[in-house]
Design an enzyme around this catalytic site. Structure first.
Site, PDB file in Angstrom:
ATOM      1  CB  SER A  90      -0.882   0.016   1.254  1.00 33.81           C
ATOM      2  OG  SER A  90      -1.521   1.263   1.440  1.00 33.81           O
TER       3      SER A  90
ATOM      4  CE1 TYR B 201      -4.520  -1.831   4.704  1.00 35.17           C
ATOM      5  CE2 TYR B 201      -2.981  -0.007   4.454  1.00 35.17           C
ATOM      6  CZ  TYR B 201      -3.811  -0.960   3.890  1.00 35.17           C
ATOM      7  OH  TYR B 201      -3.909  -1.060   2.521  1.00 35.17           O
TER       8      TYR B 201
ATOM      9  CE  LYS C 270      -1.539  -3.642   3.251  1.00 35.69           C
ATOM     10  NZ  LYS C 270      -1.590  -4.736   2.245  1.00 35.69           N
TER      11      LYS C 270
END
Length: 311
Positions: A153, A166, A170
């Site tokens: 991402s 997250y 990531k």
């Protein structure tokens, strides 16, 4: 590498980016594309649109034995895997802690709920890539080469407001992809890491529908592109064997800005975090802002929502 004639596996392929990649690979003339997803019915629905060169499989990417079994099955049927796209992902909407309303059992301690989210993000965003590489690299190396595409991402280069698990996982996914790329390069393995911003997928759109501040930040960061544009970037990168895949070119500029002036970037992101707010309860009572930060003042990151969804 050439996509035409290739045998390809795509995880998280029941919707979103994974489904878009599978469609594009078939259109590019791949010999076989296996669409794997924990929602087998969703993968089957996409496969039904793609003809005889596509097949669906149920898969929990956090189950190492299941991943190894999928790889073994594809190798048994096709004799090789040329490209493995490790794509499943989720959002947690969690910072250091999670509010009790986000748990299935309100009596559970806040810290326990947050720990569950952190663990799940680590399993899906990092260990799934590890399990895929462990399973597929021996056959690729024996065949003289192969390709890994790991979906991360823009948050893996920058950050994601309102979703600390997250953001951290990531970043780890990007680091793992880098390590794989240089560690196995001399054995014929090529690696790309996909780092998009906002994409029109359930992962983002469900967050927007739920009123997620983090999803709103992503939508405000720039154009929300279609999965077809992501597939365009992936095909170009894989064909040219480019490591970093940026469907939103501005991410590269944001990344360079961050590297050139980290302190200034942090100040700007602190202001942004205060503007969007989160539900993290760590800090002064009644405050909703956190130090979770994204991109530059133009904003980038990911969605944050109570539901965990694959792409």
């Amino acid at each position: 590498m050439r996509i035409a004639g290739a045998v390809i596996v795509v995880t998280g392929a029941g919707s979103g980016i994974g489904a878009g990649l599978a469609r594009r690979f078939v259109a590019e003339g791949a010999h076989a594309v296996v669409l794997a997803d924990r929602d087998l019915a969703a993968a089957q629905a996409v496969t039904a649109q793609l003809g005889s060169r596509a097949a669906a499989a149920g898969l929990d990417v956090t189950d190492e034995a299941a991943v190894a079994g999928l790889v073994a099955g594809v190798l048994a049927e096709h004799g090789r895997i040329d490209l493995f796209c490790s794509n499943a992902g989720l959002a947690t909407g969690t910072g250091l802690a999670a509010d009790a309303g986000r748990t299935s059992d309100p009596a559970r301690e806040v810290g326990t709920a947050a720990d569950d989210a952190w663990q799940r993000a680590w399993e899906v965003h990092v260990m799934a890539h590890v399990y895929a590489a462990r399973a597929v690299l021996p056959a690729m190396i024996a065949a003289g080469g192969g390709y890994l595409l790991n979906t991360a991402s823009a948050a893996g280069l920058l950050s994601a407001p309102g979703d600390a698990p997250y953001t951290a996982s990531k970043h780890a996914a990007v680091g793992l992809a880098e390590w794989l790329a240089y560690s196995y390069r001399d054995r014929g393995i090529r690696v790309s890491v996909l780092c998009p911003m906002g994409v029109d997928t359930p992962l983002l759109m469900d967050g927007l529908a739920a009123g997620s501040p983090a999803a709103a930040a992503v939508a405000a960061s720039g154009p929300v592109i279609g999965v077809e544009q992501v597939a365009d970037a992936v095909v170009e990168a894989v064909t040219n064997e480019t490591f970093l895949v940026l469907p939103h070119p501005r991410v590269g500029k944001f990344w360079a800005t961050k590297a050139a002036d980290v302190e200034g970037w942090l100040v700007g992101m602190a202001k942004l975090a205060g503007q969007i707010g989160t539900a993290d309860q760590i800090g002064t009572a009644g405050q909703t802002g956190t130090a979770d930060q994204t991109g530059t003042a133009d904003q980038t990151g990911t969605t944050a929502g109570a539901k965990q969804k694959e792409r």
